[in-house]
Write a protein that holds these residues in place. Structure first.
Motif, PDB file in Angstrom:
ATOM      1  N   GLY A  37      26.778 -16.237 -13.138  1.00 38.91           N
ATOM      2  CA  GLY A  37      26.388 -17.103 -12.036  1.00 38.91           C
ATOM      3  C   GLY A  37      27.295 -18.310 -11.931  1.00 38.91           C
ATOM      4  O   GLY A  37      28.505 -18.220 -12.112  1.00 38.91           O
ATOM      5  N   GLY A  38      26.700 -19.477 -11.665  1.00 40.89           N
ATOM      6  CA  GLY A  38      27.486 -20.679 -11.451  1.00 40.89           C
ATOM      7  C   GLY A  38      28.309 -21.094 -12.644  1.00 40.89           C
ATOM      8  O   GLY A  38      29.432 -21.605 -12.487  1.00 40.89           O
ATOM      9  N   LEU A  39      27.788 -20.912 -13.850  1.00 42.31           N
ATOM     10  CA  LEU A  39      28.510 -21.281 -15.066  1.00 42.31           C
ATOM     11  C   LEU A  39      29.417 -20.156 -15.548  1.00 42.31           C
ATOM     12  O   LEU A  39      30.570 -20.382 -15.917  1.00 42.31           O
ATOM     13  CB  LEU A  39      27.517 -21.656 -16.170  1.00 42.31           C
ATOM     14  CG  LEU A  39      26.594 -22.836 -15.875  1.00 42.31           C
ATOM     15  CD1 LEU A  39      25.584 -23.006 -17.000  1.00 42.31           C
ATOM     16  CD2 LEU A  39      27.396 -24.113 -15.687  1.00 42.31           C
ATOM     17  N   GLY A  40      28.890 -18.951 -15.562  1.00 43.07           N
ATOM     18  CA  GLY A  40      29.656 -17.820 -16.058  1.00 43.07           C
ATOM     19  C   GLY A  40      30.865 -17.495 -15.193  1.00 43.07           C
ATOM     20  O   GLY A  40      31.878 -16.997 -15.701  1.00 43.07           O
ATOM     21  N   SER A  41      30.782 -17.790 -13.898  1.00 41.87           N
ATOM     22  CA  SER A  41      31.890 -17.486 -12.989  1.00 41.87           C
ATOM     23  C   SER A  41      33.183 -18.207 -13.378  1.00 41.87           C
ATOM     24  O   SER A  41      34.209 -17.564 -13.634  1.00 41.87           O
ATOM     25  CB  SER A  41      31.513 -17.839 -11.548  1.00 41.87           C
ATOM     26  OG  SER A  41      30.550 -16.955 -11.034  1.00 41.87           O
ATOM     27  N   PRO A  42      33.194 -19.543 -13.442  1.00 47.12           N
ATOM     28  CA  PRO A  42      34.435 -20.222 -13.826  1.00 47.12           C
ATOM     29  C   PRO A  42      34.813 -19.964 -15.277  1.00 47.12           C
ATOM     30  O   PRO A  42      36.003 -19.860 -15.598  1.00 47.12           O
ATOM     31  CB  PRO A  42      34.135 -21.705 -13.579  1.00 47.12           C
ATOM     32  CG  PRO A  42      32.649 -21.806 -13.639  1.00 47.12           C
ATOM     33  CD  PRO A  42      32.132 -20.510 -13.092  1.00 47.12           C
ATOM     34  N   ALA A  43      33.821 -19.853 -16.148  1.00 50.00           N
ATOM     35  CA  ALA A  43      34.115 -19.583 -17.556  1.00 50.00           C
ATOM     36  C   ALA A  43      34.847 -18.261 -17.705  1.00 50.00           C
ATOM     37  O   ALA A  43      35.860 -18.158 -18.419  1.00 50.00           O
ATOM     38  CB  ALA A  43      32.826 -19.582 -18.382  1.00 50.00           C
ATOM     39  N   ALA A  44      34.356 -17.234 -17.021  1.00 47.11           N
ATOM     40  CA  ALA A  44      34.979 -15.910 -17.107  1.00 47.11           C
ATOM     41  C   ALA A  44      36.396 -15.924 -16.555  1.00 47.11           C
ATOM     42  O   ALA A  44      37.324 -15.352 -17.152  1.00 47.11           O
ATOM     43  CB  ALA A  44      34.130 -14.885 -16.357  1.00 47.11           C
ATOM     44  N   MET A  45      36.598 -16.577 -15.423  1.00 47.02           N
ATOM     45  CA  MET A  45      37.914 -16.600 -14.802  1.00 47.02           C
ATOM     46  C   MET A  45      38.928 -17.336 -15.665  1.00 47.02           C
ATOM     47  O   MET A  45      40.065 -16.872 -15.847  1.00 47.02           O
ATOM     48  CB  MET A  45      37.830 -17.236 -13.418  1.00 47.02           C
ATOM     49  CG  MET A  45      37.057 -16.420 -12.395  1.00 47.02           C
ATOM     50  SD  MET A  45      37.829 -14.811 -12.046  1.00 47.02           S
ATOM     51  CE  MET A  45      39.170 -15.303 -10.972  1.00 47.02           C
ATOM     52  N   TYR A  46      38.540 -18.464 -16.217  1.00 45.19           N
ATOM     53  CA  TYR A  46      39.488 -19.225 -17.026  1.00 45.19           C
ATOM     54  C   TYR A  46      39.741 -18.572 -18.382  1.00 45.19           C
ATOM     55  O   TYR A  46      40.861 -18.639 -18.908  1.00 45.19           O
ATOM     56  CB  TYR A  46      39.013 -20.669 -17.191  1.00 45.19           C
ATOM     57  CG  TYR A  46      39.402 -21.536 -16.017  1.00 45.19           C
ATOM     58  CD1 TYR A  46      40.744 -21.779 -15.736  1.00 45.19           C
ATOM     59  CD2 TYR A  46      38.444 -22.078 -15.176  1.00 45.19           C
ATOM     60  CE1 TYR A  46      41.114 -22.555 -14.658  1.00 45.19           C
ATOM     61  CE2 TYR A  46      38.809 -22.861 -14.095  1.00 45.19           C
ATOM     62  CZ  TYR A  46      40.143 -23.097 -13.832  1.00 45.19           C
ATOM     63  OH  TYR A  46      40.515 -23.858 -12.753  1.00 45.19           O
ATOM     64  N   ARG A  70      28.305 -21.453  -5.027  1.00 42.80           N
ATOM     65  CA  ARG A  70      28.766 -21.996  -6.311  1.00 42.80           C
ATOM     66  C   ARG A  70      29.294 -20.926  -7.270  1.00 42.80           C
ATOM     67  O   ARG A  70      30.012 -21.259  -8.215  1.00 42.80           O
ATOM     68  CB  ARG A  70      27.622 -22.757  -6.995  1.00 42.80           C
ATOM     69  CG  ARG A  70      26.461 -21.842  -7.372  1.00 42.80           C
ATOM     70  CD  ARG A  70      25.163 -22.585  -7.567  1.00 42.80           C
ATOM     71  NE  ARG A  70      24.070 -21.648  -7.849  1.00 42.80           N
ATOM     72  CZ  ARG A  70      23.421 -20.966  -6.930  1.00 42.80           C
ATOM     73  NH1 ARG A  70      23.763 -21.088  -5.657  1.00 42.80           N
ATOM     74  NH2 ARG A  70      22.447 -20.138  -7.249  1.00 42.80           N
ATOM     75  N   GLN A  71      28.957 -19.670  -7.073  1.00 42.42           N
ATOM     76  CA  GLN A  71      29.347 -18.622  -8.013  1.00 42.42           C
ATOM     77  C   GLN A  71      30.676 -18.026  -7.542  1.00 42.42           C
ATOM     78  O   GLN A  71      30.742 -16.970  -6.927  1.00 42.42           O
ATOM     79  CB  GLN A  71      28.238 -17.574  -8.110  1.00 42.42           C
ATOM     80  CG  GLN A  71      26.941 -18.174  -8.621  1.00 42.42           C
ATOM     81  CD  GLN A  71      25.804 -17.181  -8.738  1.00 42.42           C
ATOM     82  OE1 GLN A  71      26.013 -15.965  -8.749  1.00 42.42           O
ATOM     83  NE2 GLN A  71      24.586 -17.691  -8.843  1.00 42.42           N
ATOM     84  N   ILE A  72      31.762 -18.711  -7.891  1.00 40.81           N
ATOM     85  CA  ILE A  72      33.054 -18.496  -7.239  1.00 40.81           C
ATOM     86  C   ILE A  72      33.759 -17.210  -7.650  1.00 40.81           C
ATOM     87  O   ILE A  72      34.781 -16.862  -7.049  1.00 40.81           O
ATOM     88  CB  ILE A  72      33.987 -19.693  -7.494  1.00 40.81           C
ATOM     89  CG1 ILE A  72      34.204 -19.884  -9.012  1.00 40.81           C
ATOM     90  CG2 ILE A  72      33.410 -20.954  -6.880  1.00 40.81           C
ATOM     91  CD1 ILE A  72      35.261 -20.903  -9.344  1.00 40.81           C
ATOM     92  N   ILE A  73      33.249 -16.487  -8.595  1.00 34.37           N
ATOM     93  CA  ILE A  73      33.874 -15.224  -8.983  1.00 34.37           C
ATOM     94  C   ILE A  73      33.529 -14.114  -7.992  1.00 34.37           C
ATOM     95  O   ILE A  73      34.185 -13.072  -7.943  1.00 34.37           O
ATOM     96  CB  ILE A  73      33.454 -14.820 -10.416  1.00 34.37           C
ATOM     97  CG1 ILE A  73      34.503 -13.897 -11.043  1.00 34.37           C
ATOM     98  CG2 ILE A  73      32.064 -14.186 -10.451  1.00 34.37           C
ATOM     99  CD1 ILE A  73      34.316 -13.699 -12.540  1.00 34.37           C
TER     100      ILE A  73
END
Length: 266
Positions: A37-46, A70-73
Motif C-alpha cells: 500500500g502507501g508504505l510498501g509501494s515506495p519501499a519496494a520501488m527503492y 498514495r500507493q504509487i507502485i
C-alpha cells in the motif's frame, strides 16, 4: 558483479562504507515487504532500485481507485488487479534483475514464522495492528530485524526493531495490544505524499541494516509531524514483562507503553 551492475549501482557504490562489498550484500539479500500500500509501494520501488536481490511481496488485496492517491507502485490500469501482481510488474520494469516472490494469502501467526525465517529482514507496511503484532512476533521468533512504519492523517512513524540482538525492544514492548486498533487511513484520511516519505525512510533503514551502514534507527522511534514539519526521535527500551520478547510476564492491553521510551533527542 558484471559491468551492467557496476553501472546501474554506480552512484550507490560510490558511498563511503557501502562500496562494492555493500552492494554485493544487497544483491544477496532477501527482504519481506508486508503490504503493498502507501508504505510498501515506495519501499519496494527503492529497494528494487537499490539492488536488493530478492523481494518477497505479501498482500492479499486488490488495487482500488482510492489507493492511487498514495500507493504509487500501482496505476489506473491496475484497478482490480492483485496488488502483488501490479507491484511485481512495476519492480520488474524498474529492475529486471530483482527476483520477486508473491504471497497472496493472509499472513498470520501460523504461516508468518516459517516465512520470516527465509528472509534477512522484514519491512512492515501493513495498516492494522493485528498484522503488525503477528509480524513482530515472527521476527522475534526468527531473530530477524524489523523495519516498522505507520502513517495516518499528517503523522508518520518509523522504527527499527533488532530482534536479532539480545535485550533489544520489540514492537510489542512499545505498543501493547489494543489502543486505537481499529483506526485506519480509510477512516481518518492521509495526505498523499506522507506515506511516500515514511516508506522511503523505511527503505533507507532497511539498506543500512542489511549493509551495516551508518547508524540505523535501531531501538529508536522517528516521529514525523508533517503539519508543522517537525521530526523527533525517541529512544526505546525493552519491557521486561513483554509477553513476546521477554523471558516471562504479560502486558495488559491498553495505551502505548510510554514507560519504554526515554530521552527525547533534539
Amino acid at each position: 558483479m558484471n559491468d551492467d551492475q557496476l553501472l546501474r549501482y554506480s552512484r550507490q557504490i560510490m558511498l563511503p562504507g557501502l562500496d562494492i562489498e555493500g552492494q554485493e550484500k544487497l544483491l544477496d539479500s532477501r527482504v519481506l515487504i508486508v503490504g503493498l500500500g502507501g508504505l510498501g509501494s515506495p519501499a519496494a520501488m527503492y529497494l528494487a532500485g537499490a539492488g536488493v536481490g530478492t523481494l518477497v511481496l505479501a498482500d492479499f488485496d486488490r488495487v482500488e481507485l482510492s489507493n492511487l492517491q498514495r500507493q504509487i507502485i500501482h496505476r489506473s490500469a491496475d484497478i482490480d488487479r492483485l496488488k502483488v501482481d501490479s507491484a511485481a510488474a512495476a519492480i520488474q520494469a524498474l529492475n529486471p534483475e530483482v527476483q520477486v516472490e508473491s504471497i497472496t494469502k493472509t499472513l498470520d501467526s501460523d504461516n508468518l514464522p516459517t516465512l520470516v525465517e527465509t528472509v534477512d529482514l522484514v519491512v512492515d507496511g501493513s495498516d492494522n495492528f493485528a498484522t503488525r503484532y503477528a509480524v513482530n512476533a515472527a521476527c522475534v521468533a526468527a531473530r530477524r530485524p524489523l523495519v516498522s512504519g505507520s502513517v495516518i492523517r499528517m503523522e508518520g512513524q518509523v522504527a527499527v526493531f533488532r530482534a536479532d540482538r539480545p535485550g533489544e525492544p520489540c514492537y510489542h514492548c512499545v505498543y501493547p495490544e489494543a489502543g486505537e486498533a481499529g483506526e485506519t487511513c480509510s477512516e481518518t484520511g492521509v495526505m498523499a505524499p506522507l506515506p511516500g516519505v515514511i516508506g522511503s525512510i523505511q527503505a533507507v533503514e532497511a539498506i543500512k541494516s542489511l549493509v551495516g551502514l551508518g547508524q540505523p534507527l535501531d531501538s529508536r522511534l522517528l516521529i514525523v509531524e508533517a503539519m508543522t514539519m517537525q521530526f523527533r526521535i525517541l529512544r526505546l527500551r525493552s519491557d521486561p514483562k513483554c509477553p513476546v520478547c521477554s523471558a516471562g510476564g504479560s502486558v495488559a492491553p491498553g495505551t502505548p507503553n510510554t514507560a519504554t521510551t526515554a530521552g527525547l533527542i533534539p
